[in-house]
Design an enzyme around this catalytic site. Structure first.
Site, PDB file in Angstrom:
ATOM      1  N   CYS A  50       0.875  -1.218   0.212  1.00  0.00           N
ATOM      2  CA  CYS A  50       0.194  -0.096   0.148  1.00  0.00           C
ATOM      3  C   CYS A  50       1.013   1.323  -0.092  1.00  0.00           C
ATOM      4  O   CYS A  50       0.591   2.433  -0.571  1.00  0.00           O
ATOM      5  CB  CYS A  50      -0.877   0.126   1.292  1.00  0.00           C
ATOM      6  SG  CYS A  50      -0.214  -0.225   2.797  1.00  0.00           S
ATOM      7  N   HIS A 304      -1.659   1.334   7.493  1.00  0.00           N
ATOM      8  CA  HIS A 304      -2.382   1.208   6.142  1.00  0.00           C
ATOM      9  C   HIS A 304      -1.871   2.548   5.583  1.00  0.00           C
ATOM     10  O   HIS A 304      -2.496   3.626   5.997  1.00  0.00           O
ATOM     11  CB  HIS A 304      -3.512   0.697   6.139  1.00  0.00           C
ATOM     12  CG  HIS A 304      -4.060   0.499   4.536  1.00  0.00           C
ATOM     13  ND1 HIS A 304      -3.571  -0.319   3.444  1.00  0.00           N
ATOM     14  CD2 HIS A 304      -5.078   1.279   3.943  1.00  0.00           C
ATOM     15  CE1 HIS A 304      -4.232   0.041   2.271  1.00  0.00           C
ATOM     16  NE2 HIS A 304      -5.014   1.047   2.475  1.00  0.00           N
TER      17      HIS A 304
END
Length: 1448
Positions: A50, A304
């Protein structure tokens, strides 16, 4: 220091979301989804990339970087085709970046993969699974790009765009000399802690100067002494793209732990850097605009990344968040539309409430339905914009009616003025739909409320359909003006049962002035004024529509003025979150100032950088021809894949049945005698019309059919074939809209008769299969199974049974026998059907498939003394007991409950049981006898002349009926003998019956004990050239001299144990060469055992002698296979499967409801059990595992790419299963075997065995079910054991299918168990059994579960649906899964809850664990004392590496 700082803490940062629950997860692999409404492409997460995806999207939407990269052609970068040629200099990283950017801009795909790019980085060791810091990646990636572009025209690309210069200076306080040192920077690192905003920290770093005084004085070279000075830094040169790295992560040296700075830190959308520059007057271009924010969500231990990016060139389609379409996905194989789109949450909630029906639902269930149909919860999708769902429902009270007391929501009836003919029903009928089909709903409601039919405005009962009442005051709270006294008498109302609606005063002269809107099947009254609202020819040109891909909506002309022009395009923002891209409002950036989800990197672009007008909205701007050609080819391939996929998922196969092969008998269609049903398979596209379907069927049948054709959906039931809906009434309808799907059976007939008899259709006439049992001569019983329509009255059934049994109707007595296997845990009893019930239908009486009717005459019933299962009125309960008997004579494992007087003998109990199981004692080989079943096993055979009372049998006592004559009371006794030698876990059990003559135990028993083969541990053969000292022989060592040649130094001895054992072949040893291959050893071993080597293989063993990995490489030597002198190997039957295949043992376990496979006609599938019984009679040889009632079916070899449906289909072809009449693989449940019992249930018919993690070490078991099953992931298969009051024992296990979609909380589980055992929920206490610890973990419901104050970290709210009642039982500490055992206790017998659920077996197991733990503790203490340094080495940190070739 920061170790695993950026490892993901949840699945959110590791991989893609699996998608909404409605997404297709089976069948052919779908092609990549096309782009969404934004027209922008996301990037797939390879595992933990990510951070890479966020940075790549930022670079893509930096126009200057993208276009500078596109300008580099193959003549400078080289070609990928030449990268493996020696001496070729191919700059792979820039080329792969070009290809990735081109595909992200133009390929019609929702998300693209970065696999080719990461491969060019040299990532070959699962680097994509390791999370890293995006700031570190930014520096390393730019360095790799610079190194790759050396010697090309783009070698200054990074420097020109991102590099700036700052000046560190020290000013002497005495002479004023300035010492300067320039420093290049790529991004500016700014502190977050203790600063409120970006401007404040820039002022502190580049405006304010530090004073060097006291001990910190500066040595001036000009003054040649320590002087006071000022130290600071100023920006000298600013780059076109200015990036900031925010220091969010810090380390607490007091607590010795890392943490994340979550305080508020603001940053502007437009930033003027003039105040921080060295020459502010000369640097005029200092204004920057924010265009990218990289966001970190999580803690200092993991999280994330995603990015908010401004679309500078207007490449995407920006839709206001409040107007975004919400898609409700459906399975494409259902034949319905792929999605239902709504433009706002109001329409979405309205659509869901309309699906729920007219009654409405609770707010919780509405939220669950929203989550289930859209794949996203209200809080994630709408809460930021609209607040909580309850507040939203209250705000729109003109549409939704919310009752806050019971938290109930429904659709409010629309308010329509009462002064026109279009007046609708008032709120008297709640939640009626405001759509055009409201007339149909009224008609349906009327049909349900009045059983008579309306003819000529009146019901058959004589009542008027419309009752008009004058002088009724209009008391509604609508917006209509309250009339005065003179106007009251002019109001008319239509009183239609529970519905009242205002109507205009009718008159003969007004009839011709009424207008109606005829819209297909819907007709509604309209006022005459509505006609004027319809556009005429002159108005048509003024209509505007919004064409947005597949959606078209009308818009007012004023909305065109709100659309942005070219100058506004650059203000649109999007959230790039891996594969998902969504438009956001600019104000949403302000939410990233603080918290666990906050800004981590900021990218500013110089405001003066203007874009060419032709670049606006043109993704191909600056792209080269070869890049365009590659993208066009990719799009063509995707289009072809999607067309092929659409054809595959829309192609279905149906079965066509023709009426001339059937007859109507027993309430269902049966195949004609001597005629095998010829099922014809037809393959077609479900998108075709029913008219085309008829043509296809006619072409397939040819001359077999002539005349009109009527098609009905048919279904094979236990009673026979039954017809349901007619699908041939409208030829224009599509096949998928008619409910025809894969595997549907279509019955072709004339629509009137089959074989001269009319055939009823529909669910009302659905037949139920009932077994009619009636007595015959000599104590024999006749059993006939036939079907009866569920709507049949009991009196009609009584007449049919009378004809079947030749018993007059006046003398016929019918008794519905109890089904203990179906009603387990409820102590069922048989029910006598009285004549007063003859008017009730079978559906009302609760008849189901497999139920049994005992038919007897009143005379024979009086002789027998009544049914043994029906209690007589007034009979004392003290003198009767109910015994649970399970038979083990026929192999069917049937169960029954028998109520009998305690003074009756065991012989009488046995005869009643034989009658119940329809067995004949004379036909059983060796006779039969009864045994008592307890927790230790089975007791000795019961003497038949004993009474029930004398052997202390109580209610719920368990007996077993098994083969073998019962012992004589005076002449025979039964002895049990067992021994176990634990070295290799040998167990011998034998039961001997000997004569009782007051003598000692006969010699045969003693001989049996002495003659048992007890293994003795012997070490391997000694080499003769070894010294006594080398083999560690000491005084009192024991040696054995045995025949055979001693091994040579180049040889070794292997001990071989066979599995399964072969008759006349005991464990043996093999003398072989150390250099011999595994294949040579296998052939030598099989030759010694006298068996063919093609069907056997060798396996290693662990330290305790258990078989482990197979030796599947037959070409390597024994030394290379790590086999040593004296090792034990297992010679196991079965060849080693080829690569990609697995060979798993499969066992047949008892059915979870009715013993092994259900008994005779007593189960749901009594109509198919006769053939299955023959399988159980021919019991295969035991494999030594599984225990009682478990059959070994064999080893199954299958590919790991095969699906679960393929596995079930192949199981039906096994030698012992192929003759069993199991209709479809859906009747099989496949589970893994763990801990000696069934465990995880394999779900998803189209999931591969590789996905289900099935390997050669897996053991599988099969259970035959009573109906087809397709368990969802939310269903847990649990085993319930009910605590016997006032004891430490439990009843046998029974299965519970627990649906957890509404919440996996303790309260929901307790409610399900309470419903199962028909107990009040407050009296139920449950605990999970931990077999490895021999403990019971009590499942507690928190006292404050009804009013949660808020979620705690890791606590959960009770699963998906919440459900209240505490934490999610699927999570620690309970970790409920398939196969877990749940103990159930009735608190009525333990009001203070002192019973801890444990058993004597648990006590013994815990004591053994305690001793083992003490031994381990002593060993650890000894190891700790011998260790000099007890510190554990930390795992070294792994940084990001990108490999770049040398192009200098």
């Amino acid at each position: 220091m920061f170790g695993s700082l950026f490892e993901d803490e949840d699945a959110g940062g590791l991989a893609e979301s699996p998608g909404p629950p409605g997404a297709r997860k089976c069948g052919p692999k779908p092609p990549p989804s096309p782009r969404g409404v934004t027209g922008l492409c996301g990037i797939r997460n390879q595992g933990a990339t990510c951070y890479l995806n966020s940075l790549l999207q930022t670079l893509l939407f930096t126009p200057e970087f993208r276009e500078s990269l596109f300008q580099l052609g193959p003549e400078e970068l080289g070609s990928l085709a030449d990268k493996d040629k020696p001496g070729a200099k191919v700059r792979v990283i820039p080329i792969q970046l070009q290809r990735l950017f081109a595909k992200l801009l133009l390929v019609d795909q929702e998300a693209y993969s970065t696999t080719e790019l990461t491969d060019s980085f040299g990532w070959t060791n699962s680097e994509e699974l390791q999370q890293h810091d995006v700031q570190e990646l930014n520096r390393i990636l730019f360095s790799a790009i610079e190194s790759s572009l050396v010697g090309t025209s783009g070698q200054e690309l990074i420097a020109n765009l991102y590099h700036g210069t700052l000046v560190n200076q020290i000013i002497c306080g005495v002479c004023g000399r300035i010492s300067k040192r320039e420093e290049d920077f790529q991004d500016l690192t700014v502190a977050v802690a203790s600063y409120p905003s970006l401007q404040h920290v820039l002022t502190d770093q580049y405006v304010e100067m530090e004073k060097l005084e006291g001990k910190n004085q500066y040595r001036c070279e000009q003054c040649n002494k320590l002087v006071n000075a000022r130290k600071g830094a100023r920006l000298k040169k600013l780059p076109p793209v200015l990036s900031f790295s925010l220091l969010r992560f810090s380390y607490d040296y007091v607590k010795w732990e890392r943490y994340k700075e979550t305080g508020k830190f603001t940053f502007p959308k437009e930033l003027d850097m003039a105040a921080f520059c060295q020459d502010a007057d000369q640097e005029t271009d200092t204004v920057y605009e924010l265009f990218s924010v990289v966001i970190h969500k999580g803690s200092a231990h993991g999280g994330h990344y995603h990015a908010y990016i401004r679309d500078v060139d207007g490449l995407g389609v920006w839709i206001p968040p409040e107007e975004q379409a919400v898609a409700i996905p459906t399975d494409p194989t259902t034949g319905k539309v792929d999605y239902i789109e709504v433009s706002n949450p109001t329409q979405l909630l309205k659509a869901i409430l309309q699906q729920e029906g007219e009654g409405g639902t609770t707010v919780d269930k509405l939220s669950q339905a929203l989550m289930a149909q859209t794949g996203v919860s209200w809080n994630k999708r709408f809460k930021k914009q609209y607040g909580p769902i309850t507040r939203f429902l209250k705000k729109y009270d003109d549409i939704f009616e919310l009752n806050p007391v019971v938290n109930w929501v429904s659709l409010k009836e629309p308010t329509i003025p009462a002064n026109g003919p279009d007046t609708a029903a008032t709120n008297t009928v709640p939640n009626s739909s405001a759509s055009g089909d409201s007339c149909e709903k009224e008609e349906t409601s009327l049909t349900q409320e009045c059983s008579c039919q309306a003819t000529e405005g009146k019901c058959n009962c004589g009542e008027s359909v419309e009752t008009r009442t004058a002088a009724v005051k209009n008391a509604t709270q609508n917006d209509a003006i309250r009339p005065g006294p003179s106007e009251v008498s002019n109001f008319w109302f239509d009183f239609n049962d529970s519905r009242v609606r205002p109507i205009p005063e009718p008159g003969p002269s007004d009839v011709s002035n009424f207008w109606f809107d005829f819209n297909d099947s819907r007709v509604r009254p309209i006022p005459e004024s509505e006609i004027d609202t319809q556009p005429g020819p002159s108005d048509v040109s003024n209509f505007w529509f919004d064409f947005n891909d597949s959606r078209v909506r009308p818009i007012p002309e004023s909305e065109i003025d709100t659309q942005p022009g070219p100058s506004d395009v650059s203000n649109f923002w999007f959230d790039f979150n891996d594969s998902r891209v969504r438009p956001i409002s600019e104000s949403e950036i302000d939410t990233q100032y603080q918290g666990k989800e906050s800004a981590y990197m900021l990218f500013y672009r110089r405001k003066s950088l203007t874009r060419p007008q032709e670049a606006k909205g043109l993704p191909t701007y600056g792209m080269q021809a070869w890049q365009l050609a590659e993208v066009i080819e990719e799009n063509s391939r995707l289009q072809k894949e999607r067309e092929e996929y659409e054809m595959i998922i829309n192609t279905i196969s149906i079965d066509v049945l023709v009426s001339h092969e059937y007859m109507y008998q027993g309430g269902a269609l049966q195949t004609l005698p001597g005629c095998h049903s010829n099922v014809m398979r037809l393959t077609l596209d479900r998108r075709k019309s029913l008219g085309e379907l008829k043509v296809s069927i006619q072409e397939m049948l040819g001359s077999l059919w002539a005349g009109p054709m009527c098609l009905h959906i048919a279904k094979q039931l236990p009673a026979g074939l039954h017809l349901y809906d007619c699908v041939s009434d409208d030829d224009s309808r599509r096949v998928q809209d008619a409910g025809i799907a894969e595997g549907t059976q279509l019955f072709v007939w004339d629509g009137h008769q089959v074989g001269g008899l009319p055939v009823p259709s529909g669910e009302r006439w659905e037949p139920v299969a009932i077994s009619v049992i009636h007595g015959g001569g000599g104590g024999c019983h006749s059993n006939t199974s036939r079907g009866f329509p569920k709507c049949s009255a009991l009196g009609e059934v009584r007449v049919l049974v009378s004809e079947l049994t030749n018993i007059p109707v006046q003398s016929l007595v019918l008794t519905k026998l109890a089904d203990s296997s179906r009603d387990a845990g409820e102590n069922p009893s048989s029910v006598l059907l009285h004549n007063s019930q003859d008017g009730s239908s079978l559906r009302v009486l609760g008849f189901q498939d497999g139920d049994r009717l005992l038919a007897e005459s009143k005379t024979s019933r009086r002789k027998r003394g009544g049914s043994p299962e029906v209690k007589s009125v007034g009979q004392s309960e003290v003198s009767q007991v109910t015994l649970s008997i399970k038979e083990h004579c026929s192999g069917n494992n049937m169960s029954a409950n028998i109520t009998i007087d305690t003074q009756e003998t065991i012989g009488t109990v046995k005869m009643l049981a034989l009658s119940q199981f329809e067995l004949n004692d004379l036909q059983l080989e060796g006779g039969s006898h009864l045994r008592v079943v307890n927790t230790q096993g089975t007791g000795p055979p019961l003497y038949e002349d004993q009474t029930v009372e004398s052997v202390s049998l109580r209610t719920d006592a368990r007996l077993r009926l098994q083969l073998g004559m019962a012992p004589a009371h005076e002449t025979e006794r039964v002895f049990y003998l067992s021994t176990m030698y634990k070295y290799k876990m040998y167990m011998y059990n034998c039961t001997l019956k000997v004569e009782y003559t007051n003598r000692k135990v006969p010699y045969c028993i003693k001989h049996l004990v002495i003659g048992m083969p007890i293994p003795y541990p012997v070490k391997p053969n000694l080499y003769e050239d070894q010294t006594v000292e080398s083999v560690s022989l000491r005084t009192d060592a024991r040696l054995r001299l045995q025949p055979g040649k001693a091994p040579a130094p180049h040889q070794m001895v292997l001990y071989v144990s066979m599995l399964p054992s072969v008759d006349d072949v005991a464990d043996f040893e093999v003398l072989t060469d150390k250099k011999a291959t595994v294949g040579d050893c296998l052939r030598q071993t099989c030759a010694r055992a006298g068996i063919p080597p093609e069907k056997w293989h060798l396996r290693r063993t662990n330290w305790c002698g258990e078989a482990e990995d197979p030796l599947n490489d037959l070409e390597i030597t024994l030394e290379a296979a790590t086999l040593h002198h004296g090792d034990l190997v297992v010679l196991q039957e079965g060849r080693i499967p080829p690569k990609g295949f697995v060979c798993v043992p499969v066992y047949l376990y008892p059915s979870p409801e009715q013993g092994m496979l259900g008994g005779g006609d007593s189960g749901m599938l009594g109509w198919i059990t006769a053939g299955v019984n023959s399988l159980l009679h021919s019991k295969p040889e035991d494999r030594g595992e599984g225990g009682n009632g478990v059959l070994f079916l064999g080893d199954l070899e299958i590919s790991r790419e095969a699906t679960l449906l393929d596995l079930k289909t192949q199981l039906l072809t096994l030698p012992h299963m192929k003759d069993a009449p199991i209709p479809t693989p859906g009747f099989l449940r496949v589970r893994t075997v763990e801990g000696g019992g069934p465990a995880r249930v394999l779900r998803g018919g189209n999931q591969t065995l590789k996905y289900l993690k099935i390997n050669s070490a897996t053991q599988l078991c099969v259970q035959v079910l009573h109906q087809e099953e397709d368990l969802s992931q939310s269903v847990l298969v649990l085993n319930l054991r009910r605590r016997i009051p006032n004891t430490r024992e439990y009843t046998p296990e029974e299965e519970l299918l627990w649906e957890t979609c509404k919440g996996a909380t303790p309260s929901v589980l307790k409610q399900a168990i309470a419903d199962r055992f028909v107990l009040p929920v407050e009296r139920v206490a449950v605990a999970k059994h931990l077999p490895e610890k021999f403990q019971w973990l009590a499942v507690q419901v928190p006292k404050n579960s009804g009013k949660p104050k808020g979620k705690k970290k890791g606590g959960g709210g009770g699963g998906k649906g919440g459900g209240g009642g505490g934490a999610n039982l699927k999570k620690p500490p309970y970790m409920l899964k398939d196969g877990d055992t749940i103990g159930v206790k009735d608190l009525q017998f333990d009001p203070h809850d002192k019973d801890d659920f444990s058993t004597p077996e648990d006590d013994a197991g815990r004591e053994a664990l305690r001793r083992a733990e003490e031994e381990k503790k002593q060993k650890r203490q000894q190891s700790k004392n011998s260790s000099k340094d007890g510190r554990k080495e930390r795992r070294p940190e792994v940084g990001i590496t990108i490999h770049v070739d040398d192009f200098r």
